[in-house]
Every structure is written in C-alpha cells, then in structure tokens.
Design an enzyme around this catalytic site. Structure first.
Site, PDB file in Angstrom:
ATOM      1  N   HIS A 127       0.837  -1.205   0.000  1.00 13.15           N
ATOM      2  CA  HIS A 127       0.000   0.000   0.000  1.00 13.15           C
ATOM      3  C   HIS A 127       0.870   1.252   0.000  1.00 13.15           C
ATOM      4  O   HIS A 127       1.414   1.638   1.026  1.00 13.15           O
ATOM      5  CB  HIS A 127      -0.884  -0.037   1.252  1.00 13.15           C
ATOM      6  CG  HIS A 127      -1.825   1.124   1.365  1.00 13.15           C
ATOM      7  ND1 HIS A 127      -2.864   1.143   2.247  1.00 13.15           N
ATOM      8  CD2 HIS A 127      -1.885   2.301   0.706  1.00 13.15           C
ATOM      9  CE1 HIS A 127      -3.520   2.284   2.136  1.00 13.15           C
ATOM     10  NE2 HIS A 127      -2.937   3.009   1.210  1.00 13.15           N
TER      11      HIS A 127
ATOM     12  N   HIS B 150       1.524   5.241  -2.284  1.00 16.39           N
ATOM     13  CA  HIS B 150       1.039   6.194  -3.276  1.00 16.39           C
ATOM     14  C   HIS B 150       2.224   6.753  -4.037  1.00 16.39           C
ATOM     15  O   HIS B 150       3.066   7.436  -3.453  1.00 16.39           O
ATOM     16  CB  HIS B 150       0.264   7.326  -2.591  1.00 16.39           C
ATOM     17  CG  HIS B 150      -0.968   6.843  -1.890  1.00 16.39           C
ATOM     18  ND1 HIS B 150      -2.207   6.861  -2.486  1.00 16.39           N
ATOM     19  CD2 HIS B 150      -1.143   6.296  -0.665  1.00 16.39           C
ATOM     20  CE1 HIS B 150      -3.105   6.349  -1.645  1.00 16.39           C
ATOM     21  NE2 HIS B 150      -2.479   5.999  -0.536  1.00 16.39           N
ATOM     22  N   LEU B 151       2.280   6.456  -5.336  1.00 14.11           N
ATOM     23  CA  LEU B 151       3.369   7.003  -6.160  1.00 14.11           C
ATOM     24  C   LEU B 151       2.903   8.254  -6.906  1.00 14.11           C
ATOM     25  O   LEU B 151       3.688   8.922  -7.550  1.00 14.11           O
ATOM     26  CB  LEU B 151       3.896   5.943  -7.121  1.00 14.11           C
ATOM     27  CG  LEU B 151       4.529   4.711  -6.437  1.00 14.11           C
ATOM     28  CD1 LEU B 151       5.041   3.719  -7.479  1.00 14.11           C
ATOM     29  CD2 LEU B 151       5.655   5.124  -5.505  1.00 14.11           C
TER      30      LEU B 151
ATOM     31  N   HIS C  39     -10.746   0.253   1.265  1.00 11.87           N
ATOM     32  CA  HIS C  39     -10.612   1.435   2.116  1.00 11.87           C
ATOM     33  C   HIS C  39     -11.908   1.494   2.932  1.00 11.87           C
ATOM     34  O   HIS C  39     -12.961   1.811   2.391  1.00 11.87           O
ATOM     35  CB  HIS C  39     -10.457   2.672   1.226  1.00 11.87           C
ATOM     36  CG  HIS C  39     -10.466   3.985   1.976  1.00 11.87           C
ATOM     37  ND1 HIS C  39      -9.930   5.126   1.455  1.00 11.87           N
ATOM     38  CD2 HIS C  39     -10.946   4.337   3.188  1.00 11.87           C
ATOM     39  CE1 HIS C  39     -10.074   6.130   2.323  1.00 11.87           C
ATOM     40  NE2 HIS C  39     -10.695   5.664   3.387  1.00 11.87           N
TER      41      HIS C  39
ATOM     42  N   ASP D 278       1.839   2.699   3.662  1.00  9.28           N
ATOM     43  CA  ASP D 278       0.894   3.772   3.332  1.00  9.28           C
ATOM     44  C   ASP D 278       1.654   5.063   3.009  1.00  9.28           C
ATOM     45  O   ASP D 278       1.299   6.150   3.469  1.00  9.28           O
ATOM     46  CB  ASP D 278      -0.116   4.002   4.456  1.00  9.28           C
ATOM     47  CG  ASP D 278      -1.222   4.983   4.044  1.00  9.28           C
ATOM     48  OD1 ASP D 278      -1.398   5.207   2.827  1.00  9.28           O
ATOM     49  OD2 ASP D 278      -1.886   5.534   4.937  1.00  9.28           O
TER      50      ASP D 278
END
Lengths: 440, 320
Positions: A61, A63-64, A182, A308
């Site tokens: 998990h 975020h790129l 989510h 995350d």
C-alpha cells in the site's frame, strides 16, 4: 558475475529459516542460500556480519502519485525512496489523476517504473474498482487485470453503496482479483480531521469516530464471507476493527488485513497544537488501540505491515489543520519503526516481523516475492538490514518529494542498509566501504 | 522578548490572564472618566476576517481607535485569497506591507498559530473555528468581576451547543483558571464527545446543570444543527434547554445571565430574561471593547505595570 552476501543472519519466513549463513547471487538470480555456499569465482562480496539478510520487502500500500499529482511524488522519486526503505516490490494505489481505471494507465505506470532513472523496484499497480473512482459503475476489471493490476481498490473513495460493493466482489471473485478495501463510512467520518475523542473535543476539530472505520470493516468482511471474494482490509487502526476481522477469519471469510507504522506508534494527543504532520486517515487513535494492534500483530490477526506512503507537496501541507491533506511519507521509516517498536520491544520476533513485511504481503496478492529460495522469484530480491544501528531520521535526506512526516528527528534502532532487485539498487552510507569487496 | 501573541486562553497562565483583565478594568475606568489611553501613533493593525463578523470587528476597531492605532480591514471575499492565494502567502504579504499586528478570524481551528508562525509579529485570535475566542472570554470575565466582585468559587453553567462553540472553550479555560467551577449543559449531541481534557463537567439536564449556578452563559444555537441531524427541532430544544425565568429557579438567587450574541430570542433565551435585571448581555459587549484595547496594548509592547501603577486591582476590590 557472482555476488556473495556473506555471514548474515538469514531470515526467510517462506521456509521458516533463521540461521547464520550466506546468499549467492549469480547474474540477477539467487542460486544458493545456506550456512555455507560455493564461493568459487565470486567477484563481489558483501560482508553481512551482524546484519540480517531477508527477502526483498513488499509494500502492499503506497502512493506514487503518478499520473497527475507529480507535485507530490513521481514514480522515479517514489521508487528511489522505496528502494532506500528496503522494498523491492511496491503496490501503487489508484487514486491518481486520472484514477487508474484504464489499461493504458497501467501500461504508463509500468513503463515509468521500468525506466533507468527509477529506483529499480517492481511496481505492482492496483486498479481502480470503479470508473474514475466515482463509485457509480465498476471499471473494466477484466481489462485491468489483463493489463497487469494485481488487485483493485476503492482507495481514496470508499464505496458506500453496499449493493455496488457486493457486485464488485462477485465480479472480482470471478476474475480471481483481490479487492483492497478502504473502510470508511463517510456518513460517520464527515469532514472530520482527527480521531473523535478528548483531543478533538479539546481542539474543537471535527472528529472522525472509530465507528466510521469499524462499520465498514464489518460490512466488507460480511460481504467477503458471502461472496467468497478475497478482501484485503487496508490500514486497520482500531481494536474494534481488529475484532471484526478476527471474527470474519474465524467464520472463514477470505479476509486479510494490514496496519501501518503510525497506528502502532502514535496517538491522537500527539497532534498537539494542530500539527498537520500528524494528520492521517484513518486518524491516529489511542494507546489502547496501539496495545491491541500489537497483540493482533503478534497473534497473526494482522497479516502484514504496509507503509501507506502518502507524500504531499510542502505547499499543500502548510495550511490550517482541517484543510491539510491526509497521510505521511512512509517508505524510508517503515522498517526502522517496525524494528524499534515491534522487534526490539519483543512484540514480534525478527522472523515474524519480516514475514509481515515480505512473505505475507507477497502471498496475499500472489506476487512472486517474499522468499530467498532460488527460482521462486523472477530476479533476486534481497534486503540487508542492520538491526542495531541507532540513527536519527532526517526527512530532508530522503528520496521522496514529500517531506510530510511526524517522525522527523525521531531516533530509531535499525535500518535497511542495502537492497537488491536483480542487482544492487540501494546501498546506505551506513553500509561501510570496508564491508564491500570486489575481486577483478 | 518573545513576540506577544494572543492565540488562545488554554495556553495563557493565570497571572497573564489577571494582568490583561486588570488593564481592561483600568482602561474602562479611564474611558468612562474621559481620560486618554496610552497612544500608539504610527502603528497599524490589520483586521483579517475570513468569516463574517460585525460586533467583534467593530469592537476591535473601537479599541484600536482609543489607542491611536490605525486599522486596515481585509475579508475573505474579494481579496487575493478568493483568487486562490494560500493563507501563508497572504500573511507573508501583510508582513512585508509592514503591518504591526494582525487580528485574525478564520473558520479553521488552530489557524492563528499558523498565522503567527508566518507573520512573526503579534497575532491576536478573534475566533478560530470551534476552538477559541480569547478576547470574548476576557471581556466576559471582566463583566462577571464587575457584577459579582469575584470569579474564584463561582459556579458557571455554559448552556447549549458547547461542542461547536469557541466562546464556550475559551470561557471554560479562563474561568476555571481563575477558580470557577464550570459546567457544560446541553443535549448529548451538542456537548463535546469527550470532556476529559476540557475544564468542564457535562450535564444533560438543564435543571441539574443550573442548580446553584452563579453565572449562566447561554450559547447561540445555529440553525444548521437541525440540518445536521443533531437536534430534532427548535421546539424540542426550547422545551429542554431554554434559559428563562422558570428554568432559572434552581440557580443562585443573584444569578447573572450572559450571551455572546447574536441572540436567537425565544430559542436559547426568552425576552424577559434577555432584557431583565439578571442579564449582563449589553455589559459583555462594552467590556469586550476595554479588553480588546488591553490586548492590543499588550500585544504592541505596552507595559501593563506602567498602566496599573496606582490603580486599584479589580480582583482586590472584590475581596475588600
């Protein structure tokens, strides 16, 4: 070309191995692991005495931020940060601009991740469960799967409509595609920005009650039980959510879950005087939650630890608390926090901790990773960890574009010091030059 | 010397609170006697209101006028903020435009802290979201002192929508620091979800909350609470929580009734009480002017000791 990682503590949860030994890499493959290995023709030797040698770590998990949010992060900087954090596989979330709801976007992600400037880690894209994450209709999930997504998710736009979520699970079960959920009831979380409790009352901030998470965890567990769809619950933060998942597993639901370092280290009262560096979703909870999350990590109810990683641009964070975005950068602290707060405090053994950072996440999304066994992964994926080095985290020395973290200045014990994915993709300054020997 | 911000009451110490109230009382005496207040020629205060306000803004302007401070006004609408400028850039601009102090009202809790970090000259909080409204509380304390002669040992009931009230939070901190016992009275849906870190005891029943109260502070009931599902109807609220002659019966005989305004007449307070002898609502408005003058004076570097030299303490007056 033969590379030897010598005399480290081998921790390979995939075969429950924990011994002092070496790993031999030939070209880009692991060819031998054992107490002693064949050292003929070795050209590079990494002396790993006192270090751990583990399967490359897997982050389910993160975020790129590409496409569309490159003020926060790019795939280049994000993967470099991941490599420095000891990860060799990173699952990137679909709440980008536009959302990852089309095969072309998956191709784009994979292309960017494979570029020579990138960090050299595997990027495994997670597709958007609904078109543009609008939660009106399902995305073309079969096409996404063909393009290479390893799961689909409603990250950033939690599906409220239970009818739609049921259809999503039925479809994903048919496609053999796990859903990463989510879990947030938006009618309960509203526009809250901090855990609902004494601290939100003190500061006058709109609270996010724990029930906002727990109600949706329960719903998604029940839908998983009834549809048979594999559901991975993301970011568990409350003891109540843990109990729901425990019960669902007991009933036989194909449910797994993760938690993230902030949820077993920080509490809502640390927000202090509106420090936006402590704003995340779900919000930081209380010490009781930390105690019971640790228990659930130890007894296996919580399957894995994800970073995350949620970078934001500095200008996005220098705003009043309720207007600030949620989340922290996480790649370059996840392992250090796990070592400092879980391993050194005896919550998890080294082998169990590495299992939650590599073997289990790989298993959950059926990735060819999380093991040191020859032939089990496409290329050698190895992380070397110094478990005892004491260091202070300086966010300004990280690779990520995001500098939003509550851990700046924190003292940690332990750190990943080298990462291999095929070849070496990261070597820390803490990995001394004297430990690295080449023979011409 | 560190920059003199007034961001909230919660982080003020008691001595500082007392000093500001003493200066307010002395300014009151002087203004009523037609004596001049200390002057700050050439100083400019920016009133930066990102939320509607008339009374607070006028009150600050009046206070600034008494101190010879020039005032310049900004509002959220029509400013560069409306064009998408960040709060940080707005504040850096105002700093560069040589303002001496900023009085800020903003809908976000905690934003005055951020303004202070960027401005690095004195910042006065004129209300931040549901967090604090320190000058209101200082004025209310002066009002209570003038009427009751003391705050120490009083029982103060704050009635109504405490959860969403910055007035309630600032007053609870201030009055409890000065030795009052504070109660929060209201329906479960409008009290803070957890009072453990707040200096007040929750009461759901009005009659119990007002039992023996020396001060009853009503709060404004926002109509939007109905839309949010926090209340069924105005009628239900009125029946359960309206402060009026009948519901004030359990309170102390000499109870005073306060309201930060604007009042919803007939909702949280009935006409007879709002305009009756127990009401100090108009005194609150007046006290706030003196208090805001005291705060501006202090923030701009004024020396309280010089002002208070020879003056009678408003606290000691009470004891005598």
């Amino acid at each position: 070309m033969k590379t030897l990682l010598k005399n480290g503590r081998i921790l390979d949860p995939s075969v429950n191995a924990d011994f002092i030994g070496s790993v031999l890499i030939e070209d880009d493959q692991i060819v031998e692991v054992g107490p002693t290995v064949d050292e003929t023709d070795v050209e590079e030797t990494y002396d790993c005495t006192g270090f751990w040698i583990t399967p490359g770590l897997v982050d389910l998990h993160a975020h790129l931020r590409e496409p569309g949010q490159d003020q926060k992060e790019t795939i280049i900087t994000g993967t470099q940060s991941a490599a420095a954090g000891g990860f060799t596989t990173v699952c990137c979330m679909p709440n980008t601009t536009p959302a990852l709801d089309r095969p072309e976007l998956i191709d784009y992600i994979l292309d960017r991740a494979a570029s020579p400037e990138a960090g050299g880690v595997f990027v495994a894209p997670v597709g958007a469960l609904t078109t543009d994450l609008k939660n009106e209709k399902l995305a073309d999930l079969a096409a996404l799967k063909r393009a290479g997504v390893i799961a689909v998710s409603d990250e950033g736009a939690p599906i409220q409509d239970s009818w739609l979520m049921t259809r999503a699970m039925e479809t994903c079960r048919m496609l053999d595609l796990p859903i990463m959920a989510h879990c947030e009831d938006l009618t309960l979380s509203r526009n809250g920005s901090i855990n609902e409790g004494a601290m939100s009352s003190l500061l006058g901030l709109q609270g996010i009650p724990r029930t906002a998470e727990e109600v949706m965890v329960m719903r998604n567990c029940l839908l998983s039980l009834n549809t048979g769809c594999e559901v991975h619950i993301m970011r568990v933060s409350t003891w109540g959510a843990v109990e729901m998942i425990r019960q669902a597993k007991y009933l036989g639901a194909p449910v797994t879950c993760e938690t993230c370092p902030p949820y077993f280290t920080l509490t809502d009262d640390q927000v202090g005087e509106f420090d936006v560096n402590y704003k995340t979703t779900p919000p930081l909870r209380t010490n009781i939650d930390i105690d019971l999350l640790c228990q659930a990590l130890a007894d296996g109810t919580i399957d894995c630890i994800s970073s995350d990683h949620s970078p934001h641009a500095p200008f996005e964070v220098l705003v009043p608390f309720d207007q600030a975005p949620f989340g922290f950068v996480g790649f370059e602290t996840a392992v250090a926090i796990t070592l400092t707060h879980l391993i050194h405090r005896g919550v998890l053994s080294p082998l169990e901790a590495i299992r939650k950072l590599s073997t289990n996440p790989a298993k959950i999304l059926r990735l060819e990773a999380g093991t040191l066994q020859p032939g089990e992964t496409p290329v050698a994926q190895v992380t070397i960890i110094d478990p005892d080095v004491e260091w202070t985290f300086d966010v300004h020395k990280t690779f990520s574009k995001g500098k939003n973290t509550p851990y700046h200045g924190h003292k940690f014990k332990g750190k990943p010091v080298a990462t291999f994915c095929g070849g070496e993709i990261y070597r820390d300054a803490l990995f001394g030059a004297d430990r690295y020997v080449t023979v011409d | 010397m560190s920059v003199r911000h007034l961001l909230g009451v919660r982080r003020l110490d008691t001595i500082q609170i007392q000093e500001l109230i003493e200066v307010s009382a002395e300014f009151r005496r002087r203004m009523k006697a037609g004596e001049a207040l200390p002057q700050f020629p050439g100083k400019v205060a920016g009133l930066l209101f990102f939320e509607g306000s008339t009374r607070t803004r006028v009150s600050f302007e009046r206070a600034a006028f008494a101190l010879g401070i020039q005032v310049t006004n900004f509002t959220g609408q029509g400013s560069s903020m409306a064009k998408g400028e960040t709060l940080r850039d707005t504040i850096l601009t105002l700093r560069q435009e040589l303002l001496d102090t900023i009085v800020v009202r903003h809908p976000s809790c905690g934003s005055p802290q951020l303004v202070a970090d960027f401005f690095r000259r004195p910042v006065i909080n004129a209300g931040d979201g549901e967090h604090e409204h320190p000058t209101q509380a200082l004025g209310d304390a002066l009002t209570i002192l003038l009427r009751k002669g003391r705050i120490q040992g009083l029982t103060v009931a704050i009635v109504g929508d405490v959860m969403h009230s910055r007035v309630a939070r600032s007053n609870a901190w201030l009055l409890s620091k000065l030795g009052a016992k504070v109660r929060f009275v209201g329906p479960n849906t409008l009290l803070p979800s957890n009072c453990a870190l707040l200096p007040g005891e929750p009461y759901f029943k009005l009659s119990e909350g007002l039992e023996g109260a020396d001060v009853v502070m009503c709060l404004r009931l926002q109509k939007e609470r109905m839309a949010q599902g926090l209340l069924s109807s105005i009628g239900e609220y009125r029946r359960l929580y309206q402060v009026n002659e009948r519901t004030l019966r359990p309170a102390a005989k000499d109870v005073i009734v306060m309201h930060p305004g604007p009042i919803n007449r007939g909702v949280e307070l009935d006409d007879a009480t709002a305009d009756g002898p127990r009401s100090v609502i108009l005194d609150q408005v007046e006290s706030a002017v003196y208090t805001r003058a005291a705060v501006l004076f202090w923030a701009l570097g004024g020396d309280p000791d010089a002002v208070l030299d020879g003056a009678t303490s408003v606290f000691e007056e009470a004891e005598a």
